[in-house]
Design a protein around this motif. Structure first.
Motif, PDB file in Angstrom:
ATOM      1  N   VAL A   1      86.960  14.579 -56.168  1.00 26.07           N
ATOM      2  CA  VAL A   1      85.788  13.739 -55.815  1.00 26.07           C
ATOM      3  C   VAL A   1      85.561  13.530 -54.405  1.00 26.07           C
ATOM      4  O   VAL A   1      84.126  14.176 -54.141  1.00 26.07           O
ATOM      5  CB  VAL A   1      86.015  11.939 -56.002  1.00 26.07           C
ATOM      6  CG1 VAL A   1      84.582  11.598 -56.029  1.00 26.07           C
ATOM      7  CG2 VAL A   1      86.879  12.404 -57.370  1.00 26.07           C
ATOM      8  N   VAL A   2      86.265  13.362 -53.511  1.00 22.55           N
ATOM      9  CA  VAL A   2      85.463  13.251 -52.161  1.00 22.55           C
ATOM     10  C   VAL A   2      84.542  14.603 -51.225  1.00 22.55           C
ATOM     11  O   VAL A   2      83.708  14.588 -50.724  1.00 22.55           O
ATOM     12  CB  VAL A   2      86.555  12.828 -50.797  1.00 22.55           C
ATOM     13  CG1 VAL A   2      85.274  13.496 -49.331  1.00 22.55           C
ATOM     14  CG2 VAL A   2      87.086  11.086 -50.853  1.00 22.55           C
TER      15      VAL A   2
ATOM     16  N   ARG B   1      85.717   3.307 -45.332  1.00 22.66           N
ATOM     17  CA  ARG B   1      85.691   5.157 -45.380  1.00 22.66           C
ATOM     18  C   ARG B   1      84.324   5.203 -43.933  1.00 22.66           C
ATOM     19  O   ARG B   1      84.743   6.519 -43.460  1.00 22.66           O
ATOM     20  CB  ARG B   1      84.949   5.675 -46.649  1.00 22.66           C
ATOM     21  CG  ARG B   1      84.092   6.994 -46.819  1.00 22.66           C
ATOM     22  CD  ARG B   1      85.320   7.897 -46.369  1.00 22.66           C
ATOM     23  NE  ARG B   1      84.747   9.438 -46.783  1.00 22.66           N
ATOM     24  CZ  ARG B   1      84.288  10.212 -47.394  1.00 22.66           C
ATOM     25  NH1 ARG B   1      83.943   9.875 -48.701  1.00 22.66           N
ATOM     26  NH2 ARG B   1      83.264  11.674 -46.957  1.00 22.66           N
ATOM     27  N   ALA B   2      83.090   4.645 -43.628  1.00 25.42           N
ATOM     28  CA  ALA B   2      82.880   4.537 -42.758  1.00 25.42           C
ATOM     29  C   ALA B   2      83.286   4.402 -41.479  1.00 25.42           C
ATOM     30  O   ALA B   2      83.069   5.375 -40.395  1.00 25.42           O
ATOM     31  CB  ALA B   2      81.798   3.191 -42.504  1.00 25.42           C
TER      32      ALA B   2
ATOM     33  N   ALA C   1      78.047   2.796 -38.094  1.00 22.24           N
ATOM     34  CA  ALA C   1      78.504   4.008 -38.000  1.00 22.24           C
ATOM     35  C   ALA C   1      77.308   5.199 -37.799  1.00 22.24           C
ATOM     36  O   ALA C   1      77.800   6.079 -37.404  1.00 22.24           O
ATOM     37  CB  ALA C   1      79.370   4.919 -39.457  1.00 22.24           C
ATOM     38  N   VAL C   2      75.856   4.956 -38.737  1.00 16.66           N
ATOM     39  CA  VAL C   2      75.797   5.643 -37.845  1.00 16.66           C
ATOM     40  C   VAL C   2      74.446   5.739 -36.841  1.00 16.66           C
ATOM     41  O   VAL C   2      75.194   6.573 -36.022  1.00 16.66           O
ATOM     42  CB  VAL C   2      74.550   5.203 -39.261  1.00 16.66           C
ATOM     43  CG1 VAL C   2      73.031   5.858 -38.448  1.00 16.66           C
ATOM     44  CG2 VAL C   2      73.970   5.034 -40.309  1.00 16.66           C
TER      45      VAL C   2
ATOM     46  N   PRO D   1      78.537  12.163 -44.483  1.00 21.91           N
ATOM     47  CA  PRO D   1      78.700  10.772 -45.302  1.00 21.91           C
ATOM     48  C   PRO D   1      78.153   9.380 -44.746  1.00 21.91           C
ATOM     49  O   PRO D   1      77.479   8.909 -45.574  1.00 21.91           O
ATOM     50  CB  PRO D   1      80.397  10.988 -45.298  1.00 21.91           C
ATOM     51  CG  PRO D   1      80.751  12.558 -44.815  1.00 21.91           C
ATOM     52  CD  PRO D   1      79.481  12.845 -43.918  1.00 21.91           C
ATOM     53  N   VAL D   2      78.475   9.192 -43.198  1.00 23.53           N
ATOM     54  CA  VAL D   2      77.802   8.000 -42.762  1.00 23.53           C
ATOM     55  C   VAL D   2      76.100   7.175 -43.540  1.00 23.53           C
ATOM     56  O   VAL D   2      75.906   6.737 -43.507  1.00 23.53           O
ATOM     57  CB  VAL D   2      77.718   7.635 -41.669  1.00 23.53           C
ATOM     58  CG1 VAL D   2      79.516   7.428 -41.152  1.00 23.53           C
ATOM     59  CG2 VAL D   2      76.874   8.732 -40.951  1.00 23.53           C
ATOM     60  N   GLU D   3      75.782   8.478 -43.811  1.00 22.95           N
ATOM     61  CA  GLU D   3      73.917   8.600 -44.364  1.00 22.95           C
ATOM     62  C   GLU D   3      73.567   8.266 -45.860  1.00 22.95           C
ATOM     63  O   GLU D   3      73.811   6.857 -46.173  1.00 22.95           O
ATOM     64  CB  GLU D   3      73.312   9.761 -44.402  1.00 22.95           C
ATOM     65  CG  GLU D   3      72.066   9.479 -44.074  1.00 22.95           C
ATOM     66  CD  GLU D   3      71.405  10.357 -45.850  1.00 22.95           C
ATOM     67  OE1 GLU D   3      70.154   9.444 -45.719  1.00 22.95           O
ATOM     68  OE2 GLU D   3      72.795  10.682 -46.275  1.00 22.95           O
TER      69      GLU D   3
END
Length: 391
Positions: free
Chosen positions: A24-25, A259-260, A337-338, A351-353
């Protein structure tokens, strides 16, 4: 007690971990760009039992209890949250209404098909004027002379509505009185005359998780569609399912926060500023530390709330405590994270967005943060008043 031993659960969790991380990732961009979960991922989710992991084994599910559910939810939170939405209502708020409150006939008619993924069940509660608090419900059901019910009303933001085969539908059968709020739950097949589903909503995030308005116009269902065969089951069914769901959502938030953090650690370890890895800067390390503190606290809180729910010690306040803390926490973690990604964190391919947009919804559904605070504060004060009268 769970129907699944710790040894067997470890294998299930490993299989889910492998599926999420390897299958999935790598396809998160595809899910976002197409606003849909790829058919092969849906098929694999069905194969490994994800449409029924929280449905009891006698009805074709895996039979996981909430302490096990939250461990899987942390895995689901690690990727696009729309994947979890695809089977979340089957296991959670919709499926649990049937598991806990359905008649034997209703369970036999629906649960095995829900657990296999043949049937997608939607939880039709929220209305334009009644969201986190079901007491404001305006959709109504009127009993007919022959025992049938006729349902009229509009629902909004209903997860999986465009894909649903079954709507677990909440409707008012009378004004609230001393017997209860007068809210009943009905099992309404999607093809029933008078049921219409609007185009799916365009949302800030969670692309691939489809929500839509649902209208019930003179929808006639038989007496056998009344969940539990009792009009006063409805409100309790809603509250019980939502409380369980709140612990699950809290666990999702922990997974997304992890994840972040992982994305941030990869970034700060290799990205340089003036020839120095930015992870060596103390202010960056402070952000990383705050993220880890929030995640660690949230994970402990989720596991504690799940254990108290399963034991029966607390099925009201602890779920709300976990949800409000973890969903607020993940918002802060995603924001940090951003920040540590700098300008690149604002780019759509990062991904962080996506995480930043996806997790914003967690503070809203299955009871807003404000509603959780009312449940917690009101519950504690009521208990304090009771204790005071005993002295």
């Amino acid at each position: 007690m769970s129907q699944v031993s710790p040894e067997d659960f470890a294998q299930i969790k490993d299989a889910v971990h492998e599926f999420i991380r390897t299958r999935v990732v790598p396809r998160e961009r595809e899910i976002a760009d197409n606003d849909a979960i790829p058919a092969d991922l849906v098929a694999t989710a069905k194969e490994i039992g994800l449409f029924g992991y929280a449905i009891p084994q006698e009805w074709g599910g895996l039979g996981l209890d909430l302490t096990q559910d939250v461990e899987l939810a942390q895995e689901f939170g690690y990727t696009a949250l729309s994947l979890r939405s695809m089977f979340g209502t089957n296991n959670g708020i919709a499926g649990q209404v049937l598991v806990n409150f359905g008649t034997d006939e209703q369970k036999a008619a629906w649960l095995e098909r829900i657990a296999s993924g043949e049937v997608v069940a939607s939880f039709a509660l929220t209305e334009p004027g009644a969201g986190s608090n079901p007491a404001g419900l305006r959709a109504k059901a009127v009993e007919q002379e022959n025992g049938d019910w006729v349902i009229d009303g509009a629902k909004c933001f209903i997860t999986n509505a465009p894909l649903a085969n079954l709507f677990v539908t909440f409707a008012r059968v009378r004004p609230a009185d001393e017997n209860g709020p007068g809210i009943a739950v009905f099992l309404v097949p999607a093809e029933t005359a008078g049921v219409s589903v609007a185009e799916h909503d365009r949302k800030m995030g969670q692309e691939g998780a489809w929500t839509a308005d649902v209208h019930f116009d003179g929808v006639r269902v038989p007496a056998s569609a009344l969940v539990g065969g009792n009009v006063d089951v409805g409100y309790k069914a809603a509250m019980t399912s939502l409380a369980r769901g709140r612990v699950h959502i809290a666990a999702l938030a922990v997974g997304s926060a992890q994840r972040a953090l992982d994305e941030s650690l990869r970034h700060v370890a290799v990205t340089t500023q003036g020839g120095t890895p930015i992870g060596d800067f103390q202010l960056v390390q402070a952000h990383i530390a705050d993220m880890q503190v929030g995640i660690s606290a949230g994970r402990a809180l989720v596991r504690d709330a799940a254990a108290k729910y399963v034991s029966g010690e607390d099925r009201r306040i602890s779920p709300s405590v976990a949800k409000v803390f973890c969903t607020e926490m993940v918002g802060q973690v995603a924001d940090k994270a951003v920040q540590v990604h700098g300008g690149s964190g604002y780019m759509r391919e990062m991904p962080v967005e996506r995480i930043y947009r996806d997790v914003r919804l967690l503070r809203l559904y299955e009871g807003t943060s404000e509603i959780q605070r009312l449940i917690i504060g009101g519950g504690l004060v009521r208990q304090a008043k009771k204790d005071a009268t005993k002295q």
